[in-house]
Design a protein around this motif. Sequence first.
Motif, short mmCIF file in Angstrom:
data_model
loop_
_atom_site.label_atom_id
_atom_site.label_comp_id
_atom_site.label_asym_id
_atom_site.label_seq_id
_atom_site.Cartn_x
_atom_site.Cartn_y
_atom_site.Cartn_z
N TYR A 1 0.82 -1.22 0.00
CA TYR A 1 0.00 0.00 0.00
C TYR A 1 0.85 1.26 0.00
N ASN A 2 1.62 1.48 1.06
CA ASN A 2 2.43 2.71 1.05
C ASN A 2 3.65 2.63 1.95
N LEU A 3 4.09 1.44 2.30
CA LEU A 3 5.17 1.32 3.29
C LEU A 3 6.56 1.51 2.68
N TYR A 4 7.01 0.53 1.88
CA TYR A 4 8.43 0.48 1.51
C TYR A 4 8.86 1.66 0.63
N ASN A 5 7.95 2.21 -0.17
CA ASN A 5 8.32 3.36 -0.99
C ASN A 5 8.64 4.59 -0.15
N ASN A 6 8.12 4.63 1.06
CA ASN A 6 8.14 5.87 1.84
C ASN A 6 9.04 5.84 3.06
N ILE A 7 9.95 4.87 3.14
CA ILE A 7 10.79 4.77 4.34
C ILE A 7 12.28 4.89 4.04
N THR A 8 12.62 5.20 2.77
CA THR A 8 14.04 5.41 2.46
C THR A 8 14.19 6.77 1.80
N SER B 1 5.22 9.63 2.65
CA SER B 1 3.77 9.66 2.74
C SER B 1 3.34 11.00 3.31
N ASN B 2 2.25 11.55 2.78
CA ASN B 2 1.82 12.88 3.21
C ASN B 2 1.03 12.89 4.51
N TYR B 3 0.59 11.73 5.00
CA TYR B 3 -0.22 11.69 6.22
C TYR B 3 0.69 11.46 7.42
N PRO B 4 0.83 12.41 8.34
CA PRO B 4 1.80 12.31 9.43
C PRO B 4 1.67 11.05 10.28
N GLY B 5 0.45 10.60 10.53
CA GLY B 5 0.27 9.46 11.41
C GLY B 5 0.38 8.10 10.74
N HIS B 6 0.62 8.08 9.45
CA HIS B 6 0.64 6.81 8.75
C HIS B 6 1.90 6.00 9.07
N THR B 7 1.78 4.70 8.89
CA THR B 7 2.82 3.75 9.29
C THR B 7 4.21 4.11 8.78
N PRO B 8 4.40 4.42 7.50
CA PRO B 8 5.78 4.69 7.05
C PRO B 8 6.44 5.84 7.80
N GLN C 1 6.07 6.52 10.89
CA GLN C 1 6.53 5.97 12.17
C GLN C 1 7.82 5.17 11.98
N VAL C 2 7.89 4.43 10.89
CA VAL C 2 9.11 3.66 10.60
C VAL C 2 10.28 4.61 10.37
N ASP D 1 10.14 4.36 15.15
CA ASP D 1 9.11 4.02 16.14
C ASP D 1 8.51 2.65 15.82
N TRP D 2 9.33 1.62 15.98
CA TRP D 2 8.89 0.24 15.78
C TRP D 2 9.83 -0.69 16.53
N ASP D 3 9.34 -1.87 16.87
CA ASP D 3 10.16 -2.82 17.63
C ASP D 3 9.62 -4.23 17.43
N ALA D 4 10.03 -5.15 18.29
CA ALA D 4 9.65 -6.56 18.12
C ALA D 4 8.18 -6.81 18.38
N THR D 5 7.50 -5.91 19.05
CA THR D 5 6.06 -6.09 19.29
C THR D 5 5.21 -5.40 18.23
N SER D 6 5.79 -4.46 17.51
CA SER D 6 5.04 -3.73 16.49
C SER D 6 5.99 -3.38 15.36
N ASP D 7 6.09 -4.28 14.39
CA ASP D 7 7.03 -4.14 13.29
C ASP D 7 6.27 -4.23 11.96
N PRO D 8 6.09 -3.12 11.26
CA PRO D 8 5.34 -3.15 10.00
C PRO D 8 6.01 -3.99 8.92
N MET D 9 7.32 -4.23 9.04
CA MET D 9 8.01 -5.04 8.02
C MET D 9 7.95 -6.53 8.33
N ASP D 10 7.38 -6.90 9.47
CA ASP D 10 7.29 -8.30 9.88
C ASP D 10 6.43 -9.11 8.92
N ASN D 11 6.96 -10.26 8.49
CA ASN D 11 6.18 -11.17 7.65
C ASN D 11 6.26 -12.61 8.16
#
Length: 549
Positions: free
Chosen positions: A61-68, A73-80, A82-83, A87-97
């Motif tokens: 959706y909009n993660l990997y394009n927007n973290i390097t 991403s134009n929305y401040p609160g969106h996941t990328p 935070q990455v 602001d991510w760790d072992a309990t909340s990792d958007p890249m986790d698969n």
Amino acid sequence: MKTLRNISFLFLLAVAATSCNKGLLDPTNPEAITSADVWKDAKLTESYVSGLYEDVPGWDYNLYNNITDEARSNYPGHTPNQVVIGDWDATSDPMDNWDATYKSIRKINELLAQVDQTPLSAERKESVKAEAYFLRALHYFNLVKRYGGVPLLDKAQAVEDELLVSRSTLEASFSFIETELEKAYAGLPETAVGGKASRWTAKALLGRSLLYQASPLYNVNNDRELWKKSADASLAVITAKKYSLYPNLKTLWLTPGTNQESLFEVQYKMPEKHHGWDALVKPLRLANADAGQCSPVQELVNAFPMSNGKLITEAGSGYDPKHPYEGRDDRFYSFIAYNGAKMKGTTSGPPLQEITLEIYKGGVDYDANPANVIYNTITGYYTVKAVNPENTIYTYAYSSTQPWIELRYAEVLLNYAEAQNEYLSAPDASIYDAVNEIRSRAGITQAIPAGSLSKEQMRTLIHNERYIELCFENKRYWDLRRWKQAVSRLDGKSATGVIITKNTDGSFSYNYQPIDPNPPVFTEKMYFLPIPFAETTKNPNLLPNNPGW
């Protein structure tokens, strides 16, 4: 018996109506079909195989394009966002698969355990196994590039088996992937329909996997032979001459199943399967329930060379800072929408409208309406790569059907060029050929003369070619990690955007400014993702976690 719930309702109705074994299926109750039934019916078995391809990741959706250093991403609160700030760790990792991928592997292992008992022909059984080996290798590759060594499960687990499996070493994990792909190569067909794997798909993925294994993050002993193995695998695809570069960069993603550049793609078809790329990247003026989610940063824009092949900072490039968007290579115009560029779209269905982007102070696609700024670009640019300009029904996460091209020939050429350059003491003619082929397709008029670059200069060129050629294809994040450049390029380095002012004479002035509200964070421990806390809680044999986590 346990009900198999991963077969689609619609498919089961169709198979139930046409199956030669009329007593096997009840078309009014697909839920009654058991896992044992699947292996007794050839059509259901084939459906199961096709379903495994549905597990291959497609459009993000909009993660990997927007973290390097590609976009924001134009929305401040969106996941990328935070990455970006760490602001991510072992309990909340958007890249986790982890969980989703092992579920897919479990389904593949079940197929391999059962396929010999199915009514498929002997030849088809072997090709099904090869497809399974390829898909299992792809899933394991996506795990290993994140976590390093992982548990290697190569058979369906029974209740009486040891279920708390420990991690294998990084070397063993990569070796497992290599073995899987060699088996897949031996059993897959020479060609395959769009969306399925051929033997050359397996060989190309092997070249990619070995490229990662040879890279600094994973190749701690600097084993040069890994570069050679990667180069050899990619060269096999090149010399097979089954694939070539598609001539039109603007329509490369608009020809599913018939594109000579695509070695492997995830396909979409309305209404069963779709994504939202066309809506995701539009300015508000062309928006329908989504907008502005991928604003290219100035660093990426500056990386596109001029049509003569020179970077904008090189002497003789012809770059004019007063007209920064003139004379660039074709990839720039095919991937980036800039002030004054044309863009097509619609806000609520037909007809299409074509607009000229006004991305300047007071411009409608920038800040003319302060209430709408959040829906427009925050960098001064929009994305048009892979966008279907004729789509009239796009909306949030809906109606886009461009395939996700997971493996394409341009990447194979770049994988080969990088691996061969790292293996040799100086670049040979084959490396120049591969790089020049890609640049020629981009409209660059001057080939790089063989022998004109050192190994280090060629490395810099190849890295930049990957940056621009593969932008927005979920490659950059992993490239920066495997090269161990993420800390130096990302940590504390705000991305840049442009603020454009329209002057009274109609000309424009350009002011380049940082756009990240908080400093980006990428620390050493982030080179390997943490094994999720939920997984280490269930299976303490996965501990210790990766360093720093």
